[in-house]
Design an enzyme around this catalytic site. Structure first.
Site, mmCIF file in Angstrom:
data_model
loop_
_atom_site.group_PDB
_atom_site.id
_atom_site.type_symbol
_atom_site.label_atom_id
_atom_site.label_comp_id
_atom_site.label_asym_id
_atom_site.label_seq_id
_atom_site.Cartn_x
_atom_site.Cartn_y
_atom_site.Cartn_z
ATOM 1 N N ASP A 49 0.818 -1.222 0.000
ATOM 2 C CA ASP A 49 0.000 0.000 0.000
ATOM 3 C C ASP A 49 0.846 1.265 0.000
ATOM 4 O O ASP A 49 1.834 1.369 0.739
ATOM 5 C CB ASP A 49 -0.908 0.002 1.236
ATOM 6 C CG ASP A 49 -1.815 1.221 1.286
ATOM 7 O OD1 ASP A 49 -2.729 1.299 0.446
ATOM 8 O OD2 ASP A 49 -1.601 2.095 2.149
ATOM 9 N N GLU A 57 0.660 -0.875 -5.070
ATOM 10 C CA GLU A 57 -0.434 0.085 -5.126
ATOM 11 C C GLU A 57 0.174 1.471 -5.265
ATOM 12 O O GLU A 57 0.535 2.118 -4.284
ATOM 13 C CB GLU A 57 -1.318 0.003 -3.869
ATOM 14 C CG GLU A 57 -2.648 0.734 -4.045
ATOM 15 C CD GLU A 57 -2.751 2.039 -3.283
ATOM 16 O OE1 GLU A 57 -3.713 2.782 -3.516
ATOM 17 O OE2 GLU A 57 -1.877 2.345 -2.455
HETATM 18 C C1 OTU Z 1 -4.227 3.788 -0.185
HETATM 19 O O1 OTU Z 1 -4.698 4.783 -1.059
HETATM 20 C C2 OTU Z 1 -5.419 3.007 0.325
HETATM 21 O O2 OTU Z 1 -6.008 2.304 -0.727
HETATM 22 C C3 OTU Z 1 -6.367 3.955 1.009
HETATM 23 O O3 OTU Z 1 -7.557 3.323 1.399
HETATM 24 C C4 OTU Z 1 -5.647 4.553 2.177
HETATM 25 O O4 OTU Z 1 -6.430 5.576 2.724
HETATM 26 C C5 OTU Z 1 -4.286 5.144 1.800
HETATM 27 O O5 OTU Z 1 -3.533 4.326 0.905
HETATM 28 C C6 OTU Z 1 -3.438 5.279 3.022
HETATM 29 O O6 OTU Z 1 -3.073 4.027 3.533
HETATM 30 O O7 OTU Z 1 -1.946 5.998 -1.138
HETATM 31 O O8 OTU Z 1 -0.705 5.187 -3.398
HETATM 32 O O9 OTU Z 1 -6.881 8.562 -4.304
HETATM 33 O O10 OTU Z 1 -5.697 6.261 -4.073
HETATM 34 O O11 OTU Z 1 -4.913 7.381 -0.833
HETATM 35 C C7 OTU Z 1 -1.993 5.639 -3.439
HETATM 36 C C8 OTU Z 1 -6.178 8.403 -3.160
HETATM 37 C C9 OTU Z 1 -2.603 5.727 -2.070
HETATM 38 C C10 OTU Z 1 -5.847 6.969 -2.907
HETATM 39 C C11 OTU Z 1 -4.608 6.917 -2.102
HETATM 40 C C12 OTU Z 1 -4.040 5.548 -2.048
#
Ligand code: OTU
Length: 651
Positions: free
Chosen positions: A292, A334
């Site tokens: 993530d 991600e």
């Molecule tokens: C990811 O999100 C998660 O999928 C979110 O649910 C979390 O809030 C976030 O990390 C923090 O842990 O960081 O690299 O459009 O796509 O917040 C991308 C914004 C991220 C999300 C972004 C994403």
């Protein structure tokens, strides 16, 4: 016994040192197992060193760090259950397992889908009915109490969220699903832990070892300097990137919420800790790590502190660790970033193919919604044609919806190339999906409005964004049918584009926005909960009734899954070459395969469209056969016709 001549001289020395360090942990294993580990170590060691060296290589203790890391891997391997070691061998033989056309992912919050981990086992028949081969279980690891960003503020990576069960339950569900051919994916949040993690607590208690696990500052000088070039992820919910923590008397780097503390990856102890955590989870049976928020892992003054080269090096090194100790595990990055930044997560240049196995295709998702709103595929066609090439050994994670908001990652140059203004188009898309645009059927909401930059993102379930919520409310049969077709168009697109298609829980039934989140004060200000519903099992039952919305969607979606399974051209190693279809409403691509070309066509308009058969004939499809309906097309007239939102996979 081992041929280390392919290692560079420094790596060769490090290898000999590291190999000695794993003698003890390996000693309890039969000799054949030891040999397997050492062969894998040798095979992936150069990748490991090439990843670690640019980040940690100048430290005097680099050699002992590498040896400690390898010793940890040997320990992890020694503790690995037999069934997983067998899976490792199987995947040494079939490294393309996650690229196959049989792959289908299903994504859900464990509590919202099934209450508990045990509950997931009770709903196994639902997953097998859809021919799911991969599940992303969200919010599984122990998150902090109170606000926790939907589970993305982890307090203990080694424990399961108590309401869901415990480690044994996680191991059990992984085993049961594995036996059904379903791989479990779990999040490992790499960019930050929560402020309640033991590391953060010990930092607050004054242990300097743990203070160094985070980025902290005694005053605002450095934070102010960094802020000049940083963005804000949640400008309204959590403005700024630093939080003053009174217990520390210091500012802490918090890209996301104040309770999510960014980890300091320049500290090699952080690398060691995360590697141990990954070994532990892999040994419980987790087969895919969703890494993530990786874009944010490395900080550099004067930059936006995203996508720095060190991130790709660190990911390459972590990837090598899994290949050595737990090789059945795949890594999914991600990184929700633009195309030119995204390709590095799959590996470019010297890191070609070495960084992760899977990455989210954010652009495809954005362009699906963009073309749907504008009923025009020219921008999508241009942007995806310009998309940099990716290694044949990887897979995209393709999706039209997930648990997050949609950010309009539309490149200004791409927009300009087709005569649009990037800003104006993004504004249009937000207005359209928030339902503010004349004629829009969408029911979404604006997320993360940033008055400083003008940026606005969108929340809402796929069904509501596609018009189904409004259609049902108005009891409009035509609009209902069109909304269903829009959703099927999106799924047909992501099932054929190349990679692991991820169906987001509820989309297979057309579940609309869940408004009840506003009654829970802990999440009421975060409208991403609009599209994080609880599974409605009574509604799911209606999938068995032919004429219900649930039945129509579920059955057609499953038809697409089966069509995908009988289409070898859809293996992710086959390239996807976007075509100009000659019709501004029809998106097209070809997947050239030794069996012949597959041409896929998608009508983004609510009216029938025609195309000349030339497009197909030029690719050797004289008698096009549609893999979805299993019928030959009638091409007598020299024209192919597509129904409203129609899609064809032609071979
Ligand atoms: C990811 O999100 C998660 O999928 C979110 O649910 C979390 O809030 C976030 O990390 C923090 O842990 O960081 O690299 O459009 O796509 O917040 C991308 C914004 C991220 C999300 C972004 C994403």
């Amino acid at each position: 016994m081992q041929n280390v001549r392919h290692l560079d001289p420094e790596a060769r020395n490090l290898f000999l040192e590291a190999r000695a360090a794993c003698e003890r942990p390996l000693s309890a294993l039969p000799e054949a197992e030891q040999t397997i580990f050492l062969l894998r170590l040798e095979r992936w060691f150069q990748n490991l060193v090439d990843g670690l060296r640019p980040v940690y290589g100048d430290r005097p203790e680099f050699g002992s760090f590498v040896s400690t890391l390898v010793r940890d891997m040997a320990e992890g391997f020694a503790a690995r259950p037999d069934a997983l070691r067998e899976l490792d061998l199987e995947r040494d033989l079939t490294p393309d397992w996650f690229q196959r056309e049989s792959m289908l992912g299903y994504v859900f919050y464990v509590d919202r889908f099934a209450g508990t981990l045990e509950g997931v086992e009770e709903h196994l028949d639902y997953l097998t009915e859809l021919d799911v081969t991969y599940v992303h279980l969200m919010s599984v690891l122990h998150a902090r109490d109170g606000e926790n960003d939907g589970g993305y503020a982890v307090q203990d990576y080694r424990e399961v969220q108590p309401e869901l069960g415990d480690r044994d339950d996680l191991q059990h569900v992984c085993t049961v699903l594995r036996e059904q051919g379903i791989s479990v994916c779990v999040d490992v949040v790499l960019n930050h832990s929560s402020d309640q993690h033991e590391w953060a607590r010990r930092a607050r208690a004054g242990e300097t070892r743990y203070l160094d696990y985070f980025h902290t500052f005694e005053d605002r000088t450095a934070p102010d300097a960094f802020e000049e070039s940083l963005n804000e992820v949640f400008p309204d919910l959590a403005p700024g990137n630093f939080t003053f923590v009174p217990d520390l008397g210091r500012w802490v780097w918090t890209t996301f919420h104040p309770y999510q503390w960014d980890l300091n990856w320049s500290n090699e102890n952080v690398f060691l800790e995360i590697n141990r955590i990954m070994l532990d989870l892999a040994n419980l049976g987790v087969e895919v790590f969703r890494l993530d928020a990786v874009a944010f892992m490395w900080k550099r003054l004067g930059s936006n502190c995203q996508n720095q080269p060190e991130v790709h090096d660190l990911l390459q090194a972590l990837r090598a660790c899994s290949k050595i100790a737990t090789p059945s595990v795949a890594h999914k990055a991600e990184a929700i970033v633009g195309p030119d930044d995204l390709v590095h997560y799959l590996g470019t240049g010297r890191r070609y193919g070495k960084v992760s196995n899977i990455a989210y295709h954010n652009s495809l998702m954005v362009h699906y919604w963009s073309s749907l709103a504008s009923r025009d595929v020219r921008l999508m066609t241009h942007a995806l044609r310009e998309f940099p090439r990716t290694p044949a050994s990887i897979a995209w994670a393709t999706y039209i919806r997930c648990h997050d908001d949609i950010g309009w990652a539309i490149d200004d140059d791409d927009a300009a190339a087709v005569g649009l203004s990037g800003d104006a188009h993004r504004t249009f898309l937000t207005d359209y999906y928030a339902g503010h645009f004349e004629g829009s059927h969408a029911r979404g909401a604006v997320f993360a409005e940033n008055p400083r930059t003008g940026d606005r993102r969108v929340s809402g379930s796929a069904a509501s964004l596609a018009g189904l919520e409004l259609a049902l409310e108005e009891d409009d049969d035509l609009l209902t049918a069109l909304s269903i077709e829009r959703l099927l168009l999106g799924h047909a697109l992501m099932f054929s584009f190349g990679g692991v298609p991820l169906v987001y829980m509820g989309d297979e039934l057309g579940m609309t926005n869940a408004y009840e989140y506003t009654r829970d004060p802990e999440i009421a200000d975060d409208n991403r909960y609009l599209h994080r519903p609880r599974m409605d099992w009574a509604r799911a039952e209606r999938r068995r009734l032919e004429e219900t919305v649930e039945g129509r969607l579920f059955r057609s979606l499953h038809g697409l899954v089966r069509a995908r399974r009988r289409t070898p051209h859809l293996h992710a190693a086959t390239s996807t070459d976007v075509l100009d279809s000659g019709n501004s409403r029809v998106f097209a691509f070809v997947r050239p395969h030794p069996l012949g070309n597959l041409v896929a066509l998608f009508n983004f308009a609510d009216r029938p469209q025609t195309l000349s058969t030339e497009l197909l004939a030029r690719r050797g499809l004289e008698q096009p056969y549609d893999q979805i309906t299993q019928r030959y097309l009638d091409v007598q007239s020299g024209q192919i016709s597509l129904s409203p939102y129609g899609r064809l996979w032609l071979i």
